[in-house]
Design a protein around this motif. Structure first.
Motif, PDB file in Angstrom:
ATOM      1  N   ASP A   6      39.828 -23.067  13.023  1.00 37.73           N
ATOM      2  CA  ASP A   6      39.667 -22.247  11.825  1.00 37.73           C
ATOM      3  C   ASP A   6      38.903 -23.048  10.775  1.00 37.73           C
ATOM      4  OD1 ASP A   6      41.168 -20.242  13.025  1.00 37.73           O
ATOM      5  OD2 ASP A   6      43.046 -21.056  12.249  1.00 37.73           O
ATOM      6  N   LYS A   7      37.628 -22.721  10.619  1.00 38.84           N
ATOM      7  CA  LYS A   7      36.776 -23.462   9.685  1.00 38.84           C
ATOM      8  C   LYS A   7      36.152 -22.498   8.688  1.00 38.84           C
ATOM      9  CE  LYS A   7      35.631 -27.071  13.041  1.00 38.84           C
ATOM     10  NZ  LYS A   7      34.557 -27.708  13.851  1.00 38.84           N
ATOM     11  N   HIS A   8      36.136 -22.938   7.451  1.00 41.32           N
ATOM     12  CA  HIS A   8      35.576 -22.142   6.361  1.00 41.32           C
ATOM     13  C   HIS A   8      34.651 -23.041   5.538  1.00 41.32           C
ATOM     14  CE1 HIS A   8      39.083 -19.398   7.034  1.00 41.32           C
ATOM     15  NE2 HIS A   8      39.702 -20.550   7.256  1.00 41.32           N
ATOM     16  N   VAL A   9      33.656 -22.425   4.912  1.00 40.25           N
ATOM     17  CA  VAL A   9      32.848 -23.163   3.945  1.00 40.25           C
ATOM     18  C   VAL A   9      32.645 -22.291   2.716  1.00 40.25           C
ATOM     19  CG1 VAL A   9      30.655 -22.453   5.034  1.00 40.25           C
ATOM     20  CG2 VAL A   9      30.709 -24.418   3.478  1.00 40.25           C
ATOM     21  N   ILE A  10      32.912 -22.870   1.562  1.00 44.51           N
ATOM     22  CA  ILE A  10      32.662 -22.218   0.279  1.00 44.51           C
ATOM     23  C   ILE A  10      31.390 -22.841  -0.295  1.00 44.51           C
ATOM     24  CG2 ILE A  10      33.533 -21.838  -2.062  1.00 44.51           C
ATOM     25  CD1 ILE A  10      36.387 -22.227  -0.826  1.00 44.51           C
ATOM     26  N   ILE A  11      30.343 -22.047  -0.388  1.00 43.50           N
ATOM     27  CA  ILE A  11      29.065 -22.531  -0.903  1.00 43.50           C
ATOM     28  C   ILE A  11      28.942 -22.071  -2.349  1.00 43.50           C
ATOM     29  CG2 ILE A  11      26.557 -22.451  -0.642  1.00 43.50           C
ATOM     30  CD1 ILE A  11      26.984 -22.014   2.353  1.00 43.50           C
ATOM     31  N   VAL A  12      29.025 -23.020  -3.264  1.00 36.82           N
ATOM     32  CA  VAL A  12      29.046 -22.705  -4.692  1.00 36.82           C
ATOM     33  C   VAL A  12      27.619 -22.718  -5.230  1.00 36.82           C
ATOM     34  CG1 VAL A  12      29.995 -23.329  -6.931  1.00 36.82           C
ATOM     35  CG2 VAL A  12      31.324 -23.760  -4.866  1.00 36.82           C
ATOM     36  N   VAL A  56      29.634 -18.270  -3.417  1.00 34.65           N
ATOM     37  CA  VAL A  56      30.114 -17.989  -4.773  1.00 34.65           C
ATOM     38  C   VAL A  56      28.913 -17.880  -5.701  1.00 34.65           C
ATOM     39  CG1 VAL A  56      31.590 -18.770  -6.657  1.00 34.65           C
ATOM     40  CG2 VAL A  56      32.249 -19.252  -4.295  1.00 34.65           C
ATOM     41  N   LEU A  57      28.723 -16.696  -6.261  1.00 32.47           N
ATOM     42  CA  LEU A  57      27.586 -16.411  -7.134  1.00 32.47           C
ATOM     43  C   LEU A  57      28.065 -15.725  -8.410  1.00 32.47           C
ATOM     44  CD1 LEU A  57      24.937 -14.919  -4.663  1.00 32.47           C
ATOM     45  CD2 LEU A  57      24.605 -16.950  -6.087  1.00 32.47           C
ATOM     46  N   PRO A  58      27.408 -16.003  -9.545  1.00 35.09           N
ATOM     47  CA  PRO A  58      27.722 -15.225 -10.744  1.00 35.09           C
ATOM     48  C   PRO A  58      27.557 -13.733 -10.452  1.00 35.09           C
ATOM     49  CG  PRO A  58      26.322 -17.090 -11.299  1.00 35.09           C
ATOM     50  CD  PRO A  58      26.382 -17.039  -9.806  1.00 35.09           C
ATOM     51  N   HIS A  59      28.436 -12.928 -10.998  1.00 29.33           N
ATOM     52  CA  HIS A  59      28.430 -11.499 -10.687  1.00 29.33           C
ATOM     53  C   HIS A  59      27.072 -10.864 -10.976  1.00 29.33           C
ATOM     54  CE1 HIS A  59      30.317  -7.616  -9.900  1.00 29.33           C
ATOM     55  NE2 HIS A  59      29.679  -7.155 -10.969  1.00 29.33           N
ATOM     56  N   GLU A  60      26.437 -11.308 -12.055  1.00 29.60           N
ATOM     57  CA  GLU A  60      25.173 -10.692 -12.450  1.00 29.60           C
ATOM     58  C   GLU A  60      24.011 -11.064 -11.521  1.00 29.60           C
ATOM     59  OE1 GLU A  60      25.723 -14.455 -14.970  1.00 29.60           O
ATOM     60  OE2 GLU A  60      26.951 -12.788 -14.220  1.00 29.60           O
ATOM     61  N   GLN A  61      24.214 -12.052 -10.644  1.00 29.16           N
ATOM     62  CA  GLN A  61      23.169 -12.446  -9.698  1.00 29.16           C
ATOM     63  C   GLN A  61      23.349 -11.827  -8.315  1.00 29.16           C
ATOM     64  OE1 GLN A  61      22.945 -16.713  -9.460  1.00 29.16           O
ATOM     65  NE2 GLN A  61      22.670 -16.994 -11.655  1.00 29.16           N
ATOM     66  N   GLN A  62      24.448 -11.157  -8.088  1.00 28.59           N
ATOM     67  CA  GLN A  62      24.767 -10.716  -6.727  1.00 28.59           C
ATOM     68  C   GLN A  62      23.864  -9.591  -6.237  1.00 28.59           C
ATOM     69  OE1 GLN A  62      29.020 -10.027  -6.456  1.00 28.59           O
ATOM     70  NE2 GLN A  62      29.470 -12.037  -7.332  1.00 28.59           N
ATOM     71  N   ALA A  85      33.641 -19.547 -14.849  1.00 28.69           N
ATOM     72  CA  ALA A  85      33.045 -20.134 -16.045  1.00 28.69           C
ATOM     73  C   ALA A  85      32.638 -21.584 -15.819  1.00 28.69           C
ATOM     74  CB  ALA A  85      34.029 -20.044 -17.208  1.00 28.69           C
ATOM     75  N   THR A  86      33.302 -22.288 -14.897  1.00 28.19           N
ATOM     76  CA  THR A  86      33.006 -23.691 -14.595  1.00 28.19           C
ATOM     77  C   THR A  86      33.004 -23.878 -13.081  1.00 28.19           C
ATOM     78  OG1 THR A  86      35.317 -24.413 -14.504  1.00 28.19           O
ATOM     79  CG2 THR A  86      34.260 -24.374 -16.694  1.00 28.19           C
ATOM     80  N   ARG A  87      32.576 -25.076 -12.634  1.00 24.57           N
ATOM     81  CA  ARG A  87      32.595 -25.366 -11.207  1.00 24.57           C
ATOM     82  C   ARG A  87      34.025 -25.271 -10.661  1.00 24.57           C
ATOM     83  NH1 ARG A  87      29.729 -27.942  -6.998  1.00 24.57           N
ATOM     84  NH2 ARG A  87      31.180 -28.095  -5.246  1.00 24.57           N
ATOM     85  N   PHE A  88      34.999 -25.768 -11.403  1.00 18.77           N
ATOM     86  CA  PHE A  88      36.397 -25.675 -10.972  1.00 18.77           C
ATOM     87  C   PHE A  88      36.772 -24.219 -10.700  1.00 18.77           C
ATOM     88  CE2 PHE A  88      40.866 -24.947 -11.589  1.00 18.77           C
ATOM     89  CZ  PHE A  88      41.491 -26.041 -11.015  1.00 18.77           C
ATOM     90  N   HIS A  89      36.467 -23.345 -11.627  1.00 22.47           N
ATOM     91  CA  HIS A  89      36.847 -21.947 -11.478  1.00 22.47           C
ATOM     92  C   HIS A  89      36.079 -21.275 -10.347  1.00 22.47           C
ATOM     93  CE1 HIS A  89      38.084 -22.871 -15.662  1.00 22.47           C
ATOM     94  NE2 HIS A  89      39.098 -22.090 -15.360  1.00 22.47           N
ATOM     95  N   SER A  90      34.824 -21.654 -10.141  1.00 21.91           N
ATOM     96  CA  SER A  90      34.057 -21.088  -9.034  1.00 21.91           C
ATOM     97  C   SER A  90      34.650 -21.496  -7.694  1.00 21.91           C
ATOM     98  CB  SER A  90      32.591 -21.529  -9.121  1.00 21.91           C
ATOM     99  OG  SER A  90      31.936 -20.932 -10.222  1.00 21.91           O
ATOM    100  N   SER A  91      35.019 -22.776  -7.575  1.00 14.75           N
ATOM    101  CA  SER A  91      35.655 -23.233  -6.339  1.00 14.75           C
ATOM    102  C   SER A  91      36.970 -22.501  -6.106  1.00 14.75           C
ATOM    103  CB  SER A  91      35.897 -24.747  -6.396  1.00 14.75           C
ATOM    104  OG  SER A  91      34.681 -25.468  -6.416  1.00 14.75           O
ATOM    105  N   TRP A  92      37.743 -22.321  -7.171  1.00 11.18           N
ATOM    106  CA  TRP A  92      39.018 -21.622  -7.050  1.00 11.18           C
ATOM    107  C   TRP A  92      38.812 -20.164  -6.629  1.00 11.18           C
ATOM    108  CZ3 TRP A  92      43.786 -21.889  -5.935  1.00 11.18           C
ATOM    109  CH2 TRP A  92      44.699 -20.900  -6.319  1.00 11.18           C
ATOM    110  N   ASN A  93      37.781 -19.509  -7.171  1.00  9.55           N
ATOM    111  CA  ASN A  93      37.498 -18.128  -6.783  1.00  9.55           C
ATOM    112  C   ASN A  93      37.117 -18.052  -5.305  1.00  9.55           C
ATOM    113  OD1 ASN A  93      37.979 -17.397  -9.401  1.00  9.55           O
ATOM    114  ND2 ASN A  93      35.863 -16.892  -9.913  1.00  9.55           N
ATOM    115  N   GLY A  94      36.325 -19.030  -4.847  1.00 10.89           N
ATOM    116  CA  GLY A  94      35.972 -19.052  -3.430  1.00 10.89           C
ATOM    117  C   GLY A  94      37.188 -19.279  -2.557  1.00 10.89           C
ATOM    118  N   LEU A  95      38.047 -20.184  -2.988  1.00  8.17           N
ATOM    119  CA  LEU A  95      39.274 -20.476  -2.240  1.00  8.17           C
ATOM    120  C   LEU A  95      40.189 -19.260  -2.204  1.00  8.17           C
ATOM    121  CD1 LEU A  95      40.799 -22.756  -0.771  1.00  8.17           C
ATOM    122  CD2 LEU A  95      41.747 -23.432  -2.985  1.00  8.17           C
TER     123      LEU A  95
END
Length: 236
Positions: A6-12, A56-62, A85-95
């Motif tokens: 089971d492998k996942h990658v979150i690309i921020v 993980v992309l800003p909503h307005e860029q999707q 809003a920050t890299r931390f939050h983007s990683s958390w959203n991906g997770l």
């Protein structure tokens, strides 16, 4: 050892391209006629065709990303999560986009690093399966100076340049992020944690270092883009 099937990658990919001086976000700038982000996704697909890819992309860029995928006939399966809003939050959203029922290993990777070697990715996953957390590094080749009241040279042999992907067991990364959220004010998270490994270290878990590759550059400036074009041409 963690089950490695089971492998996942979150690309921020939340950049706005400010240092690039371009109107287009840097993850969408073309190299070899194709957006940087597509090259990054392809590299992980080459590593493991079954890996679960979350971008993980800003909503307005999707919407624009969807247009690019159609234009370039880009069909590698991936899920899209909202940037924070920050890299931390983007990683958390991906997770958070990975079901709590899933286990295994998860990599977090910069969307504008399109050249991680397959061997580098493999080393990170293999080490994380053994120790829980791993990241790639390369030696410092320039002389370093510490700048303070009096600047001084520091021994470069004691330092390493940190790259991505940074790979963790899912259970450990979830625990570390939840602990960070519980123990910090929301506005302090970005300054408290400079990368995902620092979040894991804060909960008391050591990070295993593995060899990275010099070509695994982060594209942030026009000069980096020129280097990327050269690296891509050399690969082909």
């Amino acid at each position: 050892m963690v089950k490695t099937t089971d492998k996942h990658v979150i690309i921020v990919a939340g950049g706005k391209g400010l240092r690039m001086g371009a109107d287009l976000p840097k993850q969408f700038l073309p190299i070899g006629g194709k957006p940087v982000l597509m090259h990054t996704i392809q590299r992980f697909r080459q590593y493991d065709e079954n890996i679960n890819i979350i971008v993980v992309l800003p909503h307005e860029q999707q919407h624009y990303w969807q247009e690019l995928c159609t234009r370039h006939d880009f069909t590698i399966p991936h899920h899209v999560a909202d940037g924070g809003a920050t890299r931390f939050h983007s990683s958390w959203n991906g997770l958070s986009a990975i079901s709590d029922n899933n286990d295994g290993l998860v990599a977090i990777h910069d969307g504008v690093r399109p050249f991680p070697a397959i061997d580098t990715i493999s080393r990170c996953f293999e080490a994380a399966a053994q120790t829980g957390a791993a990241l790639p590094v390369v030696p410092v080749v320039d002389t370093l100076r510490h700048v303070g009241q009096a600047s001084r040279t520091v021994p470069r042999a004691e330092y390493r340049i940190v790259q991505t992907p940074q790979v963790f067991t899912l259970s450990l990364l979830r625990q570390a992020f939840r602990q960070a959220i519980d123990s910090h004010r929301d506005e302090d998270l970005a300054t408290a944690f400079t990368d995902d490994a620092s979040v894991v270290e804060a909960c008391g878990h050591a990070i295993t270092l593995v060899d990275g590759n010099r070509e695994n550059i982060k594209i942030t400036t026009p000069f980096d883009l020129q280097i990327a074009q050269t690296l891509l041409a050399a690969e082909h």
